[in-house]
Design an enzyme around this catalytic site. Structure first.
Site, PDB file in Angstrom:
ATOM      1  N   ASN A   1       0.824  -1.218   0.000  1.00 46.97           N
ATOM      2  CA  ASN A   1       0.000   0.000   0.000  1.00 46.97           C
ATOM      3  C   ASN A   1       0.855   1.266   0.000  1.00 46.97           C
ATOM      4  O   ASN A   1       0.370   2.339   0.350  1.00 46.97           O
ATOM      5  CB  ASN A   1      -0.903   0.029   1.233  1.00 46.97           C
ATOM      6  CG  ASN A   1      -1.814  -1.187   1.303  1.00 46.97           C
ATOM      7  OD1 ASN A   1      -2.382  -1.599   0.303  1.00 46.97           O
ATOM      8  ND2 ASN A   1      -1.947  -1.765   2.474  1.00 46.97           N
TER       9      ASN A   1
ATOM     10  N   HIS B   1     -14.336  -1.502   5.728  1.00 43.21           N
ATOM     11  CA  HIS B   1     -13.205  -2.249   6.284  1.00 43.21           C
ATOM     12  C   HIS B   1     -13.572  -2.966   7.584  1.00 43.21           C
ATOM     13  O   HIS B   1     -14.396  -2.481   8.365  1.00 43.21           O
ATOM     14  CB  HIS B   1     -12.077  -1.244   6.557  1.00 43.21           C
ATOM     15  CG  HIS B   1     -10.762  -1.863   6.882  1.00 43.21           C
ATOM     16  ND1 HIS B   1     -10.287  -1.970   8.167  1.00 43.21           N
ATOM     17  CD2 HIS B   1      -9.805  -2.385   6.081  1.00 43.21           C
ATOM     18  CE1 HIS B   1      -9.088  -2.536   8.146  1.00 43.21           C
ATOM     19  NE2 HIS B   1      -8.764  -2.792   6.888  1.00 43.21           N
TER      20      HIS B   1
ATOM     21  N   GLU C   1     -16.081   4.448   3.443  1.00 44.39           N
ATOM     22  CA  GLU C   1     -14.672   4.644   3.103  1.00 44.39           C
ATOM     23  C   GLU C   1     -14.585   5.643   1.958  1.00 44.39           C
ATOM     24  O   GLU C   1     -15.527   5.805   1.179  1.00 44.39           O
ATOM     25  CB  GLU C   1     -14.048   3.311   2.688  1.00 44.39           C
ATOM     26  CG  GLU C   1     -13.945   2.347   3.839  1.00 44.39           C
ATOM     27  CD  GLU C   1     -13.158   1.078   3.485  1.00 44.39           C
ATOM     28  OE1 GLU C   1     -12.256   1.130   2.629  1.00 44.39           O
ATOM     29  OE2 GLU C   1     -13.481   0.041   4.061  1.00 44.39           O
TER      30      GLU C   1
ATOM     31  N   SER D   1     -11.076  -0.553   0.204  1.00 47.82           N
ATOM     32  CA  SER D   1      -9.739  -1.149   0.253  1.00 47.82           C
ATOM     33  C   SER D   1      -9.593  -2.395  -0.608  1.00 47.82           C
ATOM     34  O   SER D   1      -8.497  -2.693  -1.061  1.00 47.82           O
ATOM     35  CB  SER D   1      -9.367  -1.462   1.701  1.00 47.82           C
ATOM     36  OG  SER D   1     -10.322  -2.323   2.279  1.00 47.82           O
TER      37      SER D   1
ATOM     38  N   ASP E   1     -13.544   7.177   6.367  1.00 48.70           N
ATOM     39  CA  ASP E   1     -12.260   6.505   6.583  1.00 48.70           C
ATOM     40  C   ASP E   1     -11.559   6.587   5.229  1.00 48.70           C
ATOM     41  O   ASP E   1     -11.932   5.883   4.286  1.00 48.70           O
ATOM     42  CB  ASP E   1     -12.515   5.057   7.012  1.00 48.70           C
ATOM     43  CG  ASP E   1     -11.219   4.226   7.095  1.00 48.70           C
ATOM     44  OD1 ASP E   1     -10.220   4.605   6.463  1.00 48.70           O
ATOM     45  OD2 ASP E   1     -11.242   3.175   7.774  1.00 48.70           O
TER      46      ASP E   1
ATOM     47  N   HIS F   1      -7.230   4.885   1.975  1.00 53.97           N
ATOM     48  CA  HIS F   1      -6.629   4.667   0.649  1.00 53.97           C
ATOM     49  C   HIS F   1      -6.772   5.854  -0.306  1.00 53.97           C
ATOM     50  O   HIS F   1      -6.263   5.808  -1.424  1.00 53.97           O
ATOM     51  CB  HIS F   1      -7.225   3.419   0.004  1.00 53.97           C
ATOM     52  CG  HIS F   1      -6.987   2.188   0.803  1.00 53.97           C
ATOM     53  ND1 HIS F   1      -5.820   1.469   0.736  1.00 53.97           N
ATOM     54  CD2 HIS F   1      -7.746   1.572   1.744  1.00 53.97           C
ATOM     55  CE1 HIS F   1      -5.875   0.457   1.569  1.00 53.97           C
ATOM     56  NE2 HIS F   1      -7.035   0.494   2.198  1.00 53.97           N
TER      57      HIS F   1
ATOM     58  N   LYS G   1      -0.470   3.833   4.559  1.00 53.86           N
ATOM     59  CA  LYS G   1      -0.655   3.585   3.132  1.00 53.86           C
ATOM     60  C   LYS G   1       0.187   4.603   2.343  1.00 53.86           C
ATOM     61  O   LYS G   1       1.403   4.519   2.381  1.00 53.86           O
ATOM     62  CB  LYS G   1      -2.144   3.601   2.789  1.00 53.86           C
ATOM     63  CG  LYS G   1      -2.793   2.234   3.012  1.00 53.86           C
ATOM     64  CD  LYS G   1      -3.377   2.007   4.355  1.00 53.86           C
ATOM     65  CE  LYS G   1      -3.786   0.562   4.576  1.00 53.86           C
ATOM     66  NZ  LYS G   1      -4.891   0.423   5.501  1.00 53.86           N
TER      67      LYS G   1
HETATM   68  C1  LIG Z   1      -5.642  -0.242   6.508  1.00 60.49           C
HETATM   69  C2  LIG Z   1      -6.990   0.239   6.886  1.00 60.49           C
HETATM   70  C3  LIG Z   1      -7.337   0.507   8.200  1.00 60.49           C
HETATM   71  C4  LIG Z   1      -6.450   0.113   9.343  1.00 60.49           C
HETATM   72  O1  LIG Z   1      -5.346   0.945   9.426  1.00 60.49           O
HETATM   73  P1  LIG Z   1      -4.032   0.395  10.143  1.00 60.49           P
HETATM   74  O2  LIG Z   1      -3.275   1.622  10.426  1.00 60.49           O
HETATM   75  O3  LIG Z   1      -3.356  -0.504   9.157  1.00 60.49           O
HETATM   76  O4  LIG Z   1      -4.476  -0.316  11.374  1.00 60.49           O
HETATM   77  C5  LIG Z   1      -8.552   1.074   8.470  1.00 60.49           C
HETATM   78  N1  LIG Z   1      -9.420   1.353   7.476  1.00 60.49           N
HETATM   79  C6  LIG Z   1      -9.135   1.076   6.195  1.00 60.49           C
HETATM   80  C7  LIG Z   1     -10.136   1.387   5.147  1.00 60.49           C
HETATM   81  C8  LIG Z   1      -7.915   0.504   5.856  1.00 60.49           C
HETATM   82  O5  LIG Z   1      -7.652   0.189   4.595  1.00 60.49           O
END
Ligand SMILES: *Cc1c(COP(=O)(O)O)cnc(C)c1O
Length: 378
Positions: free
Chosen positions: A43, A129, A168, A172, A197, A200, A232
């Protein structure tokens, strides 16, 4: 023995997982078993995990602050470097206040478990996620899932002034984006809160890499809660939650995974701060990434796999069946190309896929090699 530790059934179904013995990895390459692979599974979308600016910042902070934060934030862990990072995030994204977490998983837990009570509802996109879905299940609120990106379905399920809608920015495992103008107007009309969230989207999309909201003509202030991660496109690890001063003060008091956890190590905070500065000026990297995305999509358009509607670094090829997905990943690996074989329960049954991710660290020749290998693998 109170527990059944057998994995035989999972193995027979092509669902057993095991840790790959990676020696080291960056945005472009991966080393395992003494062999070099092109990395199409990570990522590190802008290739920052080894940027000299991040390495230097982290080394300097280690000498100045030490390698550990020494305590949780409310005790004595929250130091100057953390405040500098918070301010830089506020300035970059247009947020009133932010707080830092050691992982996105714990950031989502803090928000979703602290905010709603049992009288509230959480509306979540079905493809959100695992960290969001799991926090929702652990919260006292009622959780309602709506069909992926389906605003009419969400509207039918909404009740006024009663909770939080969560989606999101970029999904992801699918790489598509949510329709944020639609989400913002539904949240406003219904008097509910809205959380993004943008794990990405941050760094990859929008002017200055401000993420999915900026890409769709919106501001951070159009949502109530802006969560993003540092693991990421920012190339490090950790996460933040941003919003109003009142929200952040509230979460300082009630976000359990914030309160009861050692704060971000200072070298990590310093590396993220360097990344935040770099990312805002990384239009060349974002342009190169978009070139690679177009090249990949054109190159695989004739193949008998479903390509999802994604203009992001995440370009999954839906294969369907688990064993076939594993075989395809193995064939690519044989040719020196590492991709992620993603199977249920991470994705819905029947939609096992190669999760191919591109990075600005790749060259056009790297992507061509992947396209050629996919054609040859059939
Ligand atoms: C990777 C991810 C997370 C978790 O983040 P980390 O820092 O890896 O724990 C949360 N939400 C989404 C959409 C992700 O892709």
């Amino acid at each position: 023995m109170p527990f059944n530790l057998s994995l035989a059934e999972r193995e027979a179904a092509g669902l057993k997982r095991s840790l790959p013995a990676i020696e080291r990895v960056d945005g472009r390459c991966l080393y395992a078993g003494g062999r070099q692979y092109l990395n199409f599974a990570g990522n590190d979308y802008l290739g920052l995990s080894r940027a000299p600016e991040l390495l230097a910042a982290s080394e300097q902070a280690a000498h100045q602050y030490g390698v550990g934060a020494v305590a949780s934030p409310l005790v004595v862990g929250h130091q100057t470097i953390h405040r500098e990072l918070e301010q830089a995030l506020c300035d970059w994204l247009g947020l009133e206040a932010v707080m830092l977490f050691s992982s996105g998983f714990s950031a989502n837990q803090a928000v979703i478990k602290a905010l709603p009570g049992k009288e509230h509802t959480l509306w979540q996109d079905r493809l959100n996620h695992a960290s969001l879905q799991e926090a929702g299940l652990l919260s006292p609120a009622r959780m309602v899932r709506f069909a992926h990106n389906d605003m009419a379905a969400l509207e039918r399920k909404l009740t006024p002034n009663s909770g939080l809608i969560i989606s999101e920015g970029v999904f992801s495992m699918d790489g598509d984006t949510a329709p944020w103008p639609g989400l913002v107007s539904l949240a406003r009309q219904s008097g509910n809160w809205l959380m993004i969230d943008d794990a990405h989207g941050l760094g990859v999309l929008g002017a200055k890499g401000k993420g999915t909201l900026a890409e769709q003509g919106l501001e951070a202030s159009d949502v109530n809660i802006f969560m993003g991660t540092f693991g990421k496109a920012l190339g490090v690890s950790g996460a933040f939650v941003g919003g109003s001063r009142a929200l952040i003060d509230y979460l300082h008091n009630l976000g359990r995974s914030y309160i009861y956890s050692t704060h971000l190590p200072p070298p990590q905070a310093a590396a993220v701060l360097a990344a935040v500065r770099l990312v805002q000026q990384a239009d060349d990297k974002r342009d190169h990434l978009q070139t690679l995305i177009r090249q990949f999509r054109e190159g695989v358009s004739g193949l008998p796999f479903t390509l999802l509607p994604s203009n992001t670094a995440i370009q999954p090829l839906i294969v369907g069946e688990e064993h076939k997905t594993l075989e395809l990943a193995a064939a690519l690996k044989h040719q020196g190309l590492w991709t992620g074989a993603i199977r249920p329960p991470t994705v819905p049954k029947g939609s096992a896929r190669l999760r191919i991710t591109l990075s600005a660290a790749h060259t056009k020749a790297d992507v061509q090699q992947l396209i050629n290998a996919l054609h040859a693998a059939l």
